[in-house]
Write a protein that holds these residues in place. Sequence first.
Motif, PDB file in Angstrom:
ATOM      1  N   ASN A 180       0.726  -1.232  -0.225  1.00 34.56           N
ATOM      2  CA  ASN A 180      -0.187   0.126   0.057  1.00 34.56           C
ATOM      3  C   ASN A 180       0.907   1.391   0.038  1.00 34.56           C
ATOM      4  O   ASN A 180       1.861   1.185   0.737  1.00 34.56           O
ATOM      5  CB  ASN A 180      -0.942   0.025   1.300  1.00 34.56           C
ATOM      6  N   THR A 181       0.510   2.306  -0.902  1.00 29.11           N
ATOM      7  CA  THR A 181       1.290   3.546  -1.032  1.00 29.11           C
ATOM      8  C   THR A 181       1.596   4.380   0.368  1.00 29.11           C
ATOM      9  O   THR A 181       2.461   4.779   0.719  1.00 29.11           O
ATOM     10  CB  THR A 181       1.039   4.196  -2.012  1.00 29.11           C
ATOM     11  N   LYS A 182       0.472   4.055   1.217  1.00 25.59           N
ATOM     12  CA  LYS A 182       0.559   4.767   2.569  1.00 25.59           C
ATOM     13  C   LYS A 182       1.644   4.128   3.393  1.00 25.59           C
ATOM     14  O   LYS A 182       1.803   4.858   4.484  1.00 25.59           O
ATOM     15  CB  LYS A 182      -0.837   4.617   3.245  1.00 25.59           C
ATOM     16  N   LYS A 183       1.909   3.022   3.004  1.00 23.60           N
ATOM     17  CA  LYS A 183       3.305   2.202   3.803  1.00 23.60           C
ATOM     18  C   LYS A 183       4.598   2.386   3.289  1.00 23.60           C
ATOM     19  O   LYS A 183       5.655   1.879   3.804  1.00 23.60           O
ATOM     20  CB  LYS A 183       2.864   0.656   4.094  1.00 23.60           C
ATOM     21  N   ALA A 184       4.371   3.111   1.706  1.00 26.38           N
ATOM     22  CA  ALA A 184       5.993   3.238   1.269  1.00 26.38           C
ATOM     23  C   ALA A 184       6.776   4.465   1.994  1.00 26.38           C
ATOM     24  O   ALA A 184       6.021   5.180   2.615  1.00 26.38           O
ATOM     25  CB  ALA A 184       5.654   3.618  -0.059  1.00 26.38           C
ATOM     26  N   PHE A 185       7.959   4.364   2.027  1.00 25.10           N
ATOM     27  CA  PHE A 185       8.656   5.291   2.837  1.00 25.10           C
ATOM     28  C   PHE A 185       8.342   6.967   2.680  1.00 25.10           C
ATOM     29  O   PHE A 185       8.297   7.582   3.776  1.00 25.10           O
ATOM     30  CB  PHE A 185      10.116   4.977   2.742  1.00 25.10           C
ATOM     31  N   PRO A 186       8.069   7.486   1.492  1.00 26.33           N
ATOM     32  CA  PRO A 186       7.838   8.721   1.387  1.00 26.33           C
ATOM     33  C   PRO A 186       6.591   9.180   2.152  1.00 26.33           C
ATOM     34  O   PRO A 186       6.348  10.233   2.845  1.00 26.33           O
ATOM     35  CB  PRO A 186       7.272   8.891  -0.156  1.00 26.33           C
ATOM     36  N   ALA A 187       5.330   8.114   2.303  1.00 29.64           N
ATOM     37  CA  ALA A 187       4.434   8.496   3.012  1.00 29.64           C
ATOM     38  C   ALA A 187       4.733   8.417   4.718  1.00 29.64           C
ATOM     39  O   ALA A 187       4.073   9.014   5.521  1.00 29.64           O
ATOM     40  CB  ALA A 187       3.228   7.298   2.922  1.00 29.64           C
ATOM     41  N   LEU A 188       5.563   7.414   4.964  1.00 34.72           N
ATOM     42  CA  LEU A 188       5.957   7.386   6.350  1.00 34.72           C
ATOM     43  C   LEU A 188       6.672   8.687   6.540  1.00 34.72           C
ATOM     44  O   LEU A 188       6.643   9.212   7.830  1.00 34.72           O
ATOM     45  CB  LEU A 188       6.765   6.294   6.639  1.00 34.72           C
ATOM     46  N   ILE A 189       7.598   9.246   5.968  1.00 31.09           N
ATOM     47  CA  ILE A 189       8.230  10.422   5.926  1.00 31.09           C
ATOM     48  C   ILE A 189       7.202  11.574   6.307  1.00 31.09           C
ATOM     49  O   ILE A 189       7.467  12.441   7.129  1.00 31.09           O
ATOM     50  CB  ILE A 189       9.091  10.850   4.834  1.00 31.09           C
ATOM     51  N   GLN A 190       6.143  11.615   5.517  1.00 35.54           N
ATOM     52  CA  GLN A 190       5.265  12.574   5.666  1.00 35.54           C
ATOM     53  C   GLN A 190       4.533  12.659   7.070  1.00 35.54           C
ATOM     54  O   GLN A 190       4.279  13.399   7.786  1.00 35.54           O
ATOM     55  CB  GLN A 190       4.066  12.357   4.694  1.00 35.54           C
ATOM     56  N   GLN A 191       4.396  11.271   7.684  1.00 34.60           N
ATOM     57  CA  GLN A 191       3.835  10.956   9.124  1.00 34.60           C
ATOM     58  C   GLN A 191       4.713  11.753  10.109  1.00 34.60           C
ATOM     59  O   GLN A 191       4.375  12.290  10.832  1.00 34.60           O
ATOM     60  CB  GLN A 191       3.504   9.639   9.105  1.00 34.60           C
ATOM     61  N   ARG A 192       6.106  11.538   9.771  1.00 36.64           N
ATOM     62  CA  ARG A 192       7.120  12.346  10.723  1.00 36.64           C
ATOM     63  C   ARG A 192       6.910  13.707  10.644  1.00 36.64           C
ATOM     64  O   ARG A 192       7.203  14.402  11.659  1.00 36.64           O
ATOM     65  CB  ARG A 192       8.632  11.632  10.158  1.00 36.64           C
ATOM     66  N   GLN A 215      10.232  -8.609  -0.425  1.00 29.72           N
ATOM     67  CA  GLN A 215       9.204  -9.473  -0.910  1.00 29.72           C
ATOM     68  C   GLN A 215       9.644 -10.719  -1.643  1.00 29.72           C
ATOM     69  O   GLN A 215      10.882 -10.790  -1.768  1.00 29.72           O
ATOM     70  CB  GLN A 215       8.279  -8.747  -2.082  1.00 29.72           C
ATOM     71  N   ALA A 216       9.026 -11.518  -2.152  1.00 26.22           N
ATOM     72  CA  ALA A 216       9.381 -12.742  -2.613  1.00 26.22           C
ATOM     73  C   ALA A 216      10.450 -12.783  -3.874  1.00 26.22           C
ATOM     74  O   ALA A 216      11.227 -13.498  -4.186  1.00 26.22           O
ATOM     75  CB  ALA A 216       8.214 -13.571  -3.286  1.00 26.22           C
ATOM     76  N   ASP A 217      10.310 -11.685  -4.423  1.00 30.15           N
ATOM     77  CA  ASP A 217      11.301 -11.307  -5.713  1.00 30.15           C
ATOM     78  C   ASP A 217      12.968 -10.882  -5.279  1.00 30.15           C
ATOM     79  O   ASP A 217      13.817 -10.817  -6.160  1.00 30.15           O
ATOM     80  CB  ASP A 217      10.878 -10.205  -6.618  1.00 30.15           C
ATOM     81  N   GLY A 218      12.987 -10.723  -3.888  1.00 23.42           N
ATOM     82  CA  GLY A 218      13.910 -10.308  -3.328  1.00 23.42           C
ATOM     83  C   GLY A 218      14.649  -9.062  -3.722  1.00 23.42           C
ATOM     84  O   GLY A 218      15.754  -8.577  -3.162  1.00 23.42           O
ATOM     85  N   ILE A 219      14.022  -8.339  -4.257  1.00 25.85           N
ATOM     86  CA  ILE A 219      14.262  -6.778  -4.772  1.00 25.85           C
ATOM     87  C   ILE A 219      13.561  -5.617  -3.921  1.00 25.85           C
ATOM     88  O   ILE A 219      14.258  -4.796  -3.485  1.00 25.85           O
ATOM     89  CB  ILE A 219      14.260  -6.967  -6.148  1.00 25.85           C
ATOM     90  N   HIS A 220      12.071  -5.827  -3.988  1.00 25.63           N
ATOM     91  CA  HIS A 220      11.327  -4.889  -3.486  1.00 25.63           C
ATOM     92  C   HIS A 220      11.165  -5.107  -1.999  1.00 25.63           C
ATOM     93  O   HIS A 220      10.543  -6.102  -1.406  1.00 25.63           O
ATOM     94  CB  HIS A 220       9.886  -4.738  -4.241  1.00 25.63           C
ATOM     95  N   PRO A 221      11.205  -4.179  -0.978  1.00 27.50           N
ATOM     96  CA  PRO A 221      11.194  -4.147   0.225  1.00 27.50           C
ATOM     97  C   PRO A 221       9.601  -4.519   0.430  1.00 27.50           C
ATOM     98  O   PRO A 221       8.557  -3.936  -0.154  1.00 27.50           O
ATOM     99  CB  PRO A 221      11.543  -2.786   0.988  1.00 27.50           C
ATOM    100  N   THR A 222       9.236  -5.030   1.884  1.00 29.22           N
ATOM    101  CA  THR A 222       8.031  -5.252   2.355  1.00 29.22           C
ATOM    102  C   THR A 222       7.813  -3.820   3.214  1.00 29.22           C
ATOM    103  O   THR A 222       8.633  -2.992   3.063  1.00 29.22           O
ATOM    104  CB  THR A 222       8.126  -6.199   3.302  1.00 29.22           C
ATOM    105  N   ALA A 223       6.615  -3.789   3.538  1.00 28.34           N
ATOM    106  CA  ALA A 223       5.943  -2.821   4.515  1.00 28.34           C
ATOM    107  C   ALA A 223       7.257  -2.524   5.701  1.00 28.34           C
ATOM    108  O   ALA A 223       7.613  -1.404   5.991  1.00 28.34           O
ATOM    109  CB  ALA A 223       4.816  -2.966   4.891  1.00 28.34           C
ATOM    110  N   LYS A 224       7.682  -3.554   6.160  1.00 26.72           N
ATOM    111  CA  LYS A 224       8.692  -3.317   7.336  1.00 26.72           C
ATOM    112  C   LYS A 224       9.868  -2.998   6.785  1.00 26.72           C
ATOM    113  O   LYS A 224      10.568  -2.064   7.473  1.00 26.72           O
ATOM    114  CB  LYS A 224       8.770  -4.945   8.023  1.00 26.72           C
TER     115      LYS A 224
END
Length: 216
Positions: free
Chosen positions: A41-53, A179-188
């Motif tokens: 979910n884009t709300k869990k991508a790092f730019p959105a987490l930066i906005q929360q900060r 994630q399973a592809d080993g390239i893209h990060p999970t929400a964590k």
Amino acid sequence: MRRFLLVFVILLLFPLLLAAQDSEQRILFFGDSITAGYGINTKKAFPALIQQRIDSLGWNFQAVNAGLSGETSAGGVRRVDWMLRQPVSVFVLELGGNDGLRGIDLDATKKNLQKIIDKVEQQYPKAEIIITGMQVPPNLGPEYTEKFKEMYPELARKNDIILLPFLLKGVAGDPELNQADGIHPTAKGHEIIAETVWDTLKPILKKKRKEETYSK
């Protein structure tokens, strides 16, 4: 009568709301699928987490997620003019990873990243630019891998911009954070990326806030 008063109040406050919106300083995260938050979910991508900060501190900055999955440095050159149509205070450049995975000639990648930096500096000379370092798997050969890694600090030195040495620090190679592809990060994984980015971004935003205060 009550309806008339409501309309009057809205009309009265509308210019003030627009002014407040315009006064927000924009942080433009310009990147590929990592920035876009591919697979989560884009709300869990790092730019959105930066906005929360930022919101938690009550600071007047807007984090804009301009990530595009599959984007290369060449695609970024074609797209950046559109994204610069609105003012930018901080520009976070996160591109080149897809070039590396495709084995694209790194001289071409470097030239493209330089073009993007030039466009930002030309249009918004007061904007702070952060370039985020990336690394590629060793299967492309040690020479290519090392040259790719060094490309980012070289660009940072040449342009006197800020280097974030490795965006995926603490995330890359960890199956629990990807994630399973080993390239893209999970929400964590994105939570850790947000911490890494915030360490670099926070002092820049503090500086911008001081400059804004002194200019008033």
